[in-house]
Design a protein around this motif. Structure first.
Motif, PDB file in Angstrom:
ATOM      1  N   ALA A 363      13.226  -0.857  20.324  1.00  0.00           N
ATOM      2  CA  ALA A 363      12.050  -0.064  19.979  1.00  0.00           C
ATOM      3  C   ALA A 363      11.955   1.220  20.786  1.00  0.00           C
ATOM      4  O   ALA A 363      11.731   2.298  20.242  1.00  0.00           O
ATOM      5  CB  ALA A 363      10.792  -0.908  20.179  1.00  0.00           C
ATOM      6  N   ASP A 364      12.112   1.139  22.106  1.00  0.00           N
ATOM      7  CA  ASP A 364      11.909   2.311  22.953  1.00  0.00           C
ATOM      8  C   ASP A 364      13.214   2.838  23.524  1.00  0.00           C
ATOM      9  O   ASP A 364      13.230   3.486  24.568  1.00  0.00           O
ATOM     10  CB  ASP A 364      10.947   1.966  24.091  1.00  0.00           C
ATOM     11  N   HIS A 370       7.225   4.629  20.149  1.00  0.00           N
ATOM     12  CA  HIS A 370       6.824   3.817  18.998  1.00  0.00           C
ATOM     13  C   HIS A 370       5.326   3.603  18.975  1.00  0.00           C
ATOM     14  O   HIS A 370       4.584   4.034  19.872  1.00  0.00           O
ATOM     15  CB  HIS A 370       7.568   2.479  19.006  1.00  0.00           C
ATOM     16  N   ARG A 373       0.433  -1.308  20.564  1.00  0.00           N
ATOM     17  CA  ARG A 373       0.260  -2.708  20.163  1.00  0.00           C
ATOM     18  C   ARG A 373      -0.882  -2.888  19.174  1.00  0.00           C
ATOM     19  O   ARG A 373      -0.865  -3.836  18.384  1.00  0.00           O
ATOM     20  CB  ARG A 373      -0.003  -3.572  21.407  1.00  0.00           C
ATOM     21  N   ARG A 384       6.833  -1.783  15.885  1.00  0.00           N
ATOM     22  CA  ARG A 384       7.722  -1.365  16.963  1.00  0.00           C
ATOM     23  C   ARG A 384       8.895  -0.522  16.461  1.00  0.00           C
ATOM     24  O   ARG A 384       9.621   0.055  17.260  1.00  0.00           O
ATOM     25  CB  ARG A 384       8.237  -2.589  17.731  1.00  0.00           C
TER      26      ARG A 384
END
Length: 511
Positions: A363-364, A370, A373, A384
């Motif tokens: 995701a990162d 991204h 939550r 994500r």
């Protein structure tokens, strides 16, 4: 040397204001044979039905040969009418290519005069339908920057003539200096092979694509219908659907068959087609956005598809969108090779890792930002995966879990920016960021960003786009560029979200 020069043909010479040309005399036959065949089919079928219903022996001797005679008269009249119409269309169609413009005059009753600036040409295609190939003819089609509404066609020219005409238009669009010793003469630029797709991969990609997903759904629905009704005869209702699916397979395979990518000073050249072949040239800097996508079945083979937005092509609903396809199916290495042709400077030192992370990474990874939550409440699967990253030359937007996609937009090709927020997104502190491109299959969008990240990206991308447009002003890619010094882009600190900003519906900025 170009293919035409090797064949001993003379280079194309641009015209003066008094010189005009006509398309090939066989053009009416190439364009009109479909209409004649349609007339023969319709009236031939009716005549055969009459024969089988009444018989040749029915009636007196005077009317015995009426069906065949009637068919011959109708077909003959159709041939004459269509022949005269297409001959007059050919007779009143003229074209001219100067150093600055392309002129096409056409029309019999309603005359039409069209002129396009050569420096605004976005892409040029040389297409050969099956019948045209038999006569060695080709259709030349070139687009200007208006979403495909002003596409200009010359149907049909000798293949060598079409290639030389394409070379002349691209050379003038590129800003090639005119040789004082040979004014107006242009030779076709040579091309270097980059990659070619094997037939096995084209066929495999067709059967692992979205058409197969649709076919599986239809089969499942048909089996459920048979089990529920207990009558296998209900499968007859699915026959037209399966015929359509078969036609889709055939169109995908024949359209992408013999797909080859080459590069030349004119730009990126694409060659493809089985029955109808097409040679497509996209000049440098004309690509407005790139989209890389991957379906669930293609993930098993590591295949991707590359689409482009080109000003002039529009959405390209014909020919299953083949004109907007830069690579119908390819591995990640092949995708990167093709991207290198249209984006020589990706703006990062490790482009393979960055673009790979955009397509399949965590995701990162590699600096991608991204969704927060809180986005899992409205996007539980891909929150994500929805992310963005800006390089020095382009903005990367990714989204999707089952159907993955990555959009790449050069900063100088940014048309406008937008932030959108509905009531539920406002309650969760989310916003959608949209980067507007020209009409095409790619719509760069980042879903469900945090409001702070959205506002910061909005301001920073506006500054990057304005700076890039000042630096990349020259549209003639082979002329001496005039480059202005780039202004530094200072990071903009995201302001605190106010109650008014949380209720924002949409804010845009254009260039």
């Amino acid at each position: 040397m170009s293919e035409d020069v090797l064949d001993g043909e003379q280079p194309f010479t641009t015209d003066d204001t008094e010189t005009w040309h006509r398309v090939h005399p066989v053009s009416p036959l190439v364009r009109g044979w479909v209409a004649v065949v349609a007339v023969i089919f319709i009236f031939g079928r009716n005549s055969l039905e009459s024969v089988f219903s009444e018989g040749w022996d029915g009636g007196n001797a005077l009317t015995r040969g009426t069906p065949a005679l009637f068919m011959a008269v109708v077909v003959g009249a159709a041939v004459v009418i269509f022949g005269v119409a297409f001959f007059l269309s050919w007779r009143f169609t003229r074209y001219q290519v100067t150093d600055e413009h392309v002129h096409i005059n056409s029309g019999i009753v309603f005359r039409q005069q069209r002129r396009a600036r050569i420096d605004r040409v976005q892409a040029i295609d040389v297409a050969q339908p099956l019948v045209a190939r038999a006569f060695g003819l080709a259709e030349l089609k070139f687009e200007v920057a208006d979403g495909g509404k002003s596409a200009m066609k010359l149907s049909f020219l000798k293949l060598g003539e079409a290639k030389r005409l394409r070379a002349a238009i691209l050379a003038r669009a590129a800003g090639v200096a005119i040789d004082p010793e040979a004014p107006g003469q242009v030779q076709e630029a040579p091309e270097s092979h980059v990659l070619a797709l094997r037939p096995g991969r084209i066929i495999g990609a067709a059967f692992l694509g979205s058409t197969t997903v649709l076919a599986l759904c239809v089969i499942a629905a048909a089996l459920v219908a048979v089990a529920w009704s207990g009558k296998p005869g209900v499968l007859v209702g699915a026959v037209p659907i399966f015929i359509g699916i078969g036609a889709a397979y055939w169109k995908n395979i024949t359209g992408d068959f013999n797909f080859r990518v080459a590069v030349s000073p004119d730009g990126v050249r694409l060659h493809y087609g089985l029955l109808e072949t097409r040679s497509q040239t996209i000049p440098p800097g004309r690509v407005q956005a790139v989209g890389i996508s991957q379906g669930p079945l293609w993930r098993l083979c590591g295949w991707y598809r590359v689409h482009v937005n080109v000003a002039g092509y529009g959405t390209d609903s014909s020919d299953h969108g083949s004109r907007t396809v830069l690579l119908p199916v390819g591995t990640l290495d092949e995708v990167m090779a093709v991207l290198g042709l249209i984006f020589p400077d990706p703006g990062v030192e490790n482009p393979f890792e960055v673009f790979g992370a955009g397509l399949r990474g965590p995701a990162d990874a590699q600096g991608f930002v991204h969704s927060p939550r809180s986005a899992r409440w409205i996007d539980p699967l891909s929150w994500r995966r929805n992310a963005f990253r800006a390089t020095e030359t382009a903005l990367l937007c990714r989204r999707g879990v089952i159907f993955r996609s990555l959009q790449v937009v050069p900063h100088e090709r940014t048309q406008s920016l937008g932030l959108r927020q509905g009531p539920l997104m406002a309650a969760l502190g989310l916003v959608d960021f949209e980067l507007h491109s020209t009409a095409g299959p790619i719509r760069p969008l980042v879903h469900h960003m945090s409001l702070a990240n959205g506002l910061q990206l909005f301001d920073e991308q506006a500054a990057r786009a304005a700076t890039a447009r000042r630096v990349h002003r020259n549209e003639k890619w082979l002329a001496t560029p005039v480059v202005e010094p780039a202004l530094p882009v200072e990071p903009v600190e995201a302001p605190a979200a106010t109650e008014q900003q949380l209720r924002i519906k949409e804010q845009e900025r254009g260039y």
